[in-house]
Motif scaffolding. Structure first.
Motif, PDB file in Angstrom:
ATOM      1  N   GLN A 136      15.388  -0.911   1.797  1.00 51.37           N
ATOM      2  CA  GLN A 136      16.105  -0.392   2.962  1.00 51.37           C
ATOM      3  C   GLN A 136      15.229  -0.610   4.201  1.00 51.37           C
ATOM      4  O   GLN A 136      14.063  -0.231   4.210  1.00 51.37           O
ATOM      5  CB  GLN A 136      16.408   1.102   2.802  1.00 51.37           C
ATOM      6  N   VAL A 137      15.809  -1.238   5.221  1.00 50.66           N
ATOM      7  CA  VAL A 137      15.090  -1.509   6.455  1.00 50.66           C
ATOM      8  C   VAL A 137      15.741  -0.696   7.571  1.00 50.66           C
ATOM      9  O   VAL A 137      16.964  -0.744   7.760  1.00 50.66           O
ATOM     10  CB  VAL A 137      15.135  -3.020   6.800  1.00 50.66           C
ATOM     11  N   GLU A 138      14.929   0.049   8.309  1.00 49.57           N
ATOM     12  CA  GLU A 138      15.452   0.864   9.404  1.00 49.57           C
ATOM     13  C   GLU A 138      15.725  -0.048  10.604  1.00 49.57           C
ATOM     14  O   GLU A 138      14.836  -0.724  11.109  1.00 49.57           O
ATOM     15  CB  GLU A 138      14.471   1.968   9.783  1.00 49.57           C
ATOM     16  N   VAL A 139      16.974  -0.086  11.055  1.00 43.71           N
ATOM     17  CA  VAL A 139      17.350  -0.923  12.194  1.00 43.71           C
ATOM     18  C   VAL A 139      17.498  -0.108  13.471  1.00 43.71           C
ATOM     19  O   VAL A 139      17.465  -0.665  14.572  1.00 43.71           O
ATOM     20  CB  VAL A 139      18.653  -1.706  11.911  1.00 43.71           C
ATOM     21  N   ALA A 140      17.682   1.185  13.338  1.00 41.47           N
ATOM     22  CA  ALA A 140      17.764   2.123  14.454  1.00 41.47           C
ATOM     23  C   ALA A 140      17.440   3.487  13.877  1.00 41.47           C
ATOM     24  O   ALA A 140      17.439   3.657  12.649  1.00 41.47           O
ATOM     25  CB  ALA A 140      19.169   2.111  15.076  1.00 41.47           C
ATOM     26  N   PRO A 141      17.171   4.480  14.708  1.00 37.48           N
ATOM     27  CA  PRO A 141      16.883   5.800  14.164  1.00 37.48           C
ATOM     28  C   PRO A 141      18.015   6.260  13.226  1.00 37.48           C
ATOM     29  O   PRO A 141      19.187   6.236  13.595  1.00 37.48           O
ATOM     30  CB  PRO A 141      16.781   6.691  15.399  1.00 37.48           C
TER      31      PRO A 141
END
Length: 171
Positions: free
Chosen positions: A72-77
Motif C-alpha cells: 500500500q502506497v500513500e498518495v495523499a493523507p
C-alpha cells in the motif's frame, strides 16, 4: 464450434511437439515460474583452467528468481493505492561445476541416487536406474536447498549423498 480440417490439426500437433522439444522439460521454482531442466550432453564443457583436467564439467544457467510484492502506497493523507511490483530475490547466475562423468553414472549409482533422494522426501517415483526428468527435478530440489540451483548432479552433492567417496586430501 468450428472443427479444423485434419491437415491443419496435424500441422498444429507437429508444431506443438516441436515447440515442446525445443524447450525441454520444465520444473517450477518456489515462486511458480518455469525453470528448464538441463541434460548433461548439452551442458558439458571442457575443464576450466586450474582444475582437474580429468574431471567432467558443466555449465548451467540458474534463472533469476522473482518475487511479487503487493504493498500500500500513500498518495495523499489517509489515501492509499495498491501497488504490485516484482523484486529480484536472486540474480541470474551462470554456474560452472564438476559432475560425475557419464561412465560413472551407472544404473546402480542412479538407483542409489533415487533412493537417497526418496529418503529425503525429494523423489517420489519408481527406482529405475535412469536419470530421467523426475530424478533431475529431485536433484534440483536437493541442490537448490544447498545453494546450487541446478538439476545436474554435482560431485559435491553426490559425495554429500554418500554416492561417491571423498578423496582424503579433500576431507
Amino acid at each position: 464450434m468450428t472443427l479444423l480440417p485434419s491437415a491443419i490439426r496435424a500441422l498444429w500437433a507437429v508444431a506443438l511437439a516441436a515447440l515442446a522439444a525445443c524447450t525441454g522439460p520444465l520444473d517450477y521454482g518456489e515462486d511458480g515460474t518455469e525453470v528448464p531442466v538441463p541434460d548433461f550432453a548439452s551442458a558439458q564443457i571442457p575443464a576450466p583452467p586450474g582444475v582437474n583436467p580429468d574431471g567432467c564439467w558443466v555449465r548451467d544457467v540458474a534463472p533469476a528468481e522473482l518475487e511479487t510484492v503487493t504493498r500500500q502506497v500513500e498518495v495523499a493523507p489517509k489515501r492509499f493505492r495498491t501497488e504490485t511490483v516484482q523484486v529480484i530475490k536472486r540474480e541470474r547466475q551462470e554456474l560452472i561445476f564438476e559432475v560425475p562423468c557419464p561412465d560413472a553414472l551407472t544404473p546402480d549409482l542412479i538407483s542409489t541416487l533415487q533412493r537417497a533422494l526418496d529418503a529425503r522426501g525429494l523423489y517420489r517415483g519408481p527406482v529405475t536406474g535412469v536419470m530421467d526428468v523426475p530424478t533431475r527435478l529431485a536433484v534440483r530440489r536437493y541442490q537448490n536447498a544447498n545453494g546450487l540451483p541446478s538439476g545436474l548432479l554435482s560431485i559435491q552433492s553426490a559425495r554429500g549423498l554418500g554416492l561417491l567417496a571423498t578423496p582424503r586430501d579433500q576431507l
